[in-house]
Design a protein around this motif. Structure first.
Motif, short mmCIF file in Angstrom:
data_model
loop_
_atom_site.label_atom_id
_atom_site.label_comp_id
_atom_site.label_asym_id
_atom_site.label_seq_id
_atom_site.Cartn_x
_atom_site.Cartn_y
_atom_site.Cartn_z
N ILE A 1 11.48 7.07 -0.84
CA ILE A 1 11.67 6.44 -2.15
C ILE A 1 12.71 5.32 -2.07
CG2 ILE A 1 12.62 6.81 -4.47
CD1 ILE A 1 9.71 7.67 -4.17
N GLU A 2 13.78 5.54 -1.32
CA GLU A 2 14.81 4.50 -1.20
C GLU A 2 14.27 3.26 -0.49
OE1 GLU A 2 17.54 4.55 -2.88
OE2 GLU A 2 17.00 6.55 -3.58
N LEU A 3 13.45 3.46 0.53
CA LEU A 3 12.86 2.32 1.25
C LEU A 3 11.87 1.58 0.34
CD1 LEU A 3 12.23 3.81 4.83
CD2 LEU A 3 14.30 2.79 3.87
N ILE A 4 11.09 2.35 -0.42
CA ILE A 4 10.10 1.76 -1.34
C ILE A 4 10.80 0.97 -2.46
CG2 ILE A 4 8.45 2.39 -3.17
CD1 ILE A 4 7.46 4.62 -1.20
N LEU A 5 11.86 1.55 -3.03
CA LEU A 5 12.60 0.87 -4.11
C LEU A 5 13.25 -0.41 -3.61
CD1 LEU A 5 14.30 3.89 -5.94
CD2 LEU A 5 12.42 2.48 -6.79
N SER A 6 13.75 -0.36 -2.38
CA SER A 6 14.36 -1.56 -1.80
C SER A 6 13.32 -2.66 -1.62
CB SER A 6 14.98 -1.19 -0.44
OG SER A 6 15.51 -2.32 0.19
N ASP A 7 12.12 -2.28 -1.17
CA ASP A 7 11.02 -3.25 -1.01
C ASP A 7 10.53 -3.77 -2.36
OD1 ASP A 7 11.04 -3.13 1.71
OD2 ASP A 7 9.24 -1.89 1.91
N LEU A 8 10.49 -2.88 -3.34
CA LEU A 8 9.99 -3.26 -4.67
C LEU A 8 10.83 -4.39 -5.27
CD1 LEU A 8 7.95 -2.73 -6.93
CD2 LEU A 8 9.47 -0.94 -7.80
N GLU B 1 1.13 -8.97 -5.82
CA GLU B 1 0.90 -8.10 -6.99
C GLU B 1 0.25 -6.78 -6.56
OE1 GLU B 1 0.55 -10.97 -10.91
OE2 GLU B 1 -1.30 -10.55 -9.78
N ARG B 2 -0.60 -6.86 -5.53
CA ARG B 2 -1.24 -5.64 -5.00
C ARG B 2 -0.17 -4.73 -4.35
NH1 ARG B 2 -4.59 -4.98 -0.19
NH2 ARG B 2 -4.24 -7.19 0.28
N ILE B 3 0.74 -5.33 -3.60
CA ILE B 3 1.81 -4.56 -2.97
C ILE B 3 2.75 -3.99 -4.04
CG2 ILE B 3 3.81 -4.68 -1.41
CD1 ILE B 3 2.29 -6.88 0.12
N GLN B 4 3.03 -4.80 -5.05
CA GLN B 4 3.91 -4.35 -6.14
C GLN B 4 3.34 -3.11 -6.82
OE1 GLN B 4 4.31 -7.22 -9.32
NE2 GLN B 4 6.21 -6.33 -10.06
N GLU B 5 2.05 -3.13 -7.10
CA GLU B 5 1.39 -1.98 -7.74
C GLU B 5 1.47 -0.74 -6.83
OE1 GLU B 5 -3.09 -0.79 -9.28
OE2 GLU B 5 -2.54 -2.91 -9.20
N CYS B 6 1.26 -0.96 -5.53
CA CYS B 6 1.32 0.14 -4.56
C CYS B 6 2.72 0.77 -4.55
CB CYS B 6 0.97 -0.41 -3.17
SG CYS B 6 1.20 0.75 -1.81
N LEU B 7 3.76 -0.07 -4.50
CA LEU B 7 5.14 0.42 -4.46
C LEU B 7 5.52 1.12 -5.76
CD1 LEU B 7 6.82 -2.70 -2.77
CD2 LEU B 7 6.30 -0.51 -1.67
N SER C 1 0.51 1.62 3.44
CA SER C 1 -0.68 2.39 3.05
C SER C 1 -1.83 1.48 2.61
CB SER C 1 -0.34 3.39 1.94
OG SER C 1 0.19 2.73 0.82
N LEU C 2 -1.55 0.17 2.46
CA LEU C 2 -2.61 -0.80 2.13
C LEU C 2 -3.19 -1.42 3.40
CD1 LEU C 2 -0.87 -2.72 -0.80
CD2 LEU C 2 -2.64 -0.97 -1.01
N GLU C 3 -4.37 -2.02 3.27
CA GLU C 3 -4.97 -2.74 4.39
C GLU C 3 -4.76 -4.24 4.18
OE1 GLU C 3 -9.02 -1.68 5.07
OE2 GLU C 3 -8.58 0.44 5.42
N TYR C 4 -4.55 -4.96 5.28
CA TYR C 4 -4.23 -6.38 5.19
C TYR C 4 -5.11 -7.22 6.12
CZ TYR C 4 -0.01 -4.46 3.04
OH TYR C 4 0.86 -3.78 2.23
N THR C 5 -5.48 -8.39 5.64
CA THR C 5 -6.24 -9.34 6.47
C THR C 5 -5.24 -10.12 7.33
OG1 THR C 5 -6.05 -11.14 4.85
CG2 THR C 5 -7.94 -9.62 4.61
N GLU C 6 -5.77 -10.92 8.27
CA GLU C 6 -4.89 -11.76 9.10
C GLU C 6 -4.13 -12.75 8.24
OE1 GLU C 6 -6.66 -13.59 12.50
OE2 GLU C 6 -7.59 -11.74 13.19
#
Length: 363
Positions: A128-135, A164-170, A178-183
């Motif tokens: 949670i701390e790592l996720i909040l820091s990224d958020l 925005e996709r990463i923001q929703e995930c976090l 946990s998301l998939e990313y293109t090049e």
């Protein structure tokens, strides 16, 4: 390769770090005994290099190395600066992967910051701390991109969609990995250094008494969490690893044998780190030096040559390659060549783990 060792206070991080590097990081029975991150470099165990050294008797022996950073214990509220959290989180951002040490033993003599061992809760606190820091970082990025788009510049649309996709995930308390990313996504993410995007190796730290039967309920819970995240798990006893680090090679082998272990937990941890980061080693050998070089799996010959020197890549002509097993079975490089086991490979050749290589170049 730079690995950051993280976890709650008093889970065994510094004991493990001591075992890895024998650098003598302070280890004490209270939180925050590690205030500055300790950094140590350790050789990657590789028996192939030992056999090449026997064959060539070189002047120099150079194994691949891993850099470990012992980062002080994170606590609840680290993302808001609790327990010097901001400083420690910035240290993690500089690492390639995270080694998350989880306490999987009960010991009334070793203080736990939350009173008792509970792998699920403890992992959750760090996550949670790592996720909040990224958020916080992602929210600022989204805000900045939106401002850029107000002028009608549509070139930022893909960037906005990604963040925005990463923001929703976090916001759903899921790590960015946990998301998939293109090049294209990965190119946009390069300058972000999101912590929850980094691969994780869970290190289940068990009691000495559990080493012969390590599949205890605490460890099973760590495996369950790691499996859901697509992460790796290594089970070790940091105390035993620290004891092993004090022994000479012969006594070390006897100690491992007495414990019924085929190799030290630290060796397994380094091997798992290679797998986690998709790394392999190719080898160079001769009377001057035998050496292991670390590259990403899928690297082509010219780029692998560039690890030695940029001139090797720039002026690449060909790679003369023999598989390690073929070289050892043949006895000498010339014997392997006579048997047709040494191949001449061009610019499109994808390097394999254990390739013994001589690069030809001209600049």
């Amino acid at each position: 390769m730079k690995l950051g060792i993280v976890g709650l206070p008093n889970v065994g991080k510094s004991t493990l770090f001591n075992a890895i590097t024998k650098a003598g990081a302070e280890s004490a029975n209270y939180p925050f005994c590690t205030i500055e991150p300790n950094v140590g470099v350790v050789a990657v165990p590789d028996s192939r290099l030992d056999k090449l050294a026997e064959m060539y008797n070189p002047e120099k022996y150079t194994p691949a190395v891993v850099e470990f950073v012992d980062i002080a214990g994170l606590v609840k509220g680290a993302s808001k600066g609790e327990g010097l959290g901001n400083k420690f989180l910035s240290n993690i951002r500089e690492c390639d992967a995270i080694v998350h040490v989880v306490r999987c033993f009960d010991d009334p003599d070793v203080v736990h910051v939350d009173g008792n061992a509970n792998p699920e809760r403890d992992i959750g606190v760090i996550d949670i701390e790592l996720i909040l820091s990224d958020l916080e970082i992602v929210e600022k990025r989204v805000e900045r991109v939106k401002k850029m788009m107000k002028g009608g510049d549509k070139s930022f649309a893909a960037e906005l969609e990604l963040f925005e996709r990463i923001q929703e995930c976090l916001q759903e308390e899921k790590p960015a990995r946990s998301l998939e990313y293109t090049e294209d996504d990965q190119l946009l993410l390069r300058d972000c250094q999101l912590i929850s995007l980094k691969p994780v190796l869970y290190c289940a730290n068990i009691a000495e008494s559990d080493i012969k039967n390590p599949d205890i309920p605490y460890v099973q819970k760590v495996r369950e969490i790691a499996s859901a995240q697509g992460a790796e798990v290594v089970v070790i006893s940091a105390k035993i690893e620290d004891e092993l680090g004090q022994l000479d090679p012969e006594d070390r082998e006897m100690f491992l044998e007495d414990l019924g272990l085929d190799c030290a937990g630290l060796d397994k941890m380094i091997q798992a780190s290679y797998k986690l980061l998709g790394l392999i080693s190719y080898l160079t050998a001769g009377p001057q030096e035998v050496r292991a070089w670390t590259i990403k799996n899928g690297t082509k010959a010219p780029q692998a040559a560039g690890k030695i020197h940029s001139d090797f890549e720039r002026g690449f002509i060909r790679a003369e390659v023999v598989a390690f097993d073929d070289l050892i079975a043949s006895g000498t490089y010339n014997a392997a060549k006579e048997k047709g086991l040494v191949r001449s490979e061009g610019k499109e050749y994808v390097m394999k783990d254990g390739d013994v290589v001589l690069f030809r170049f001209n600049v």
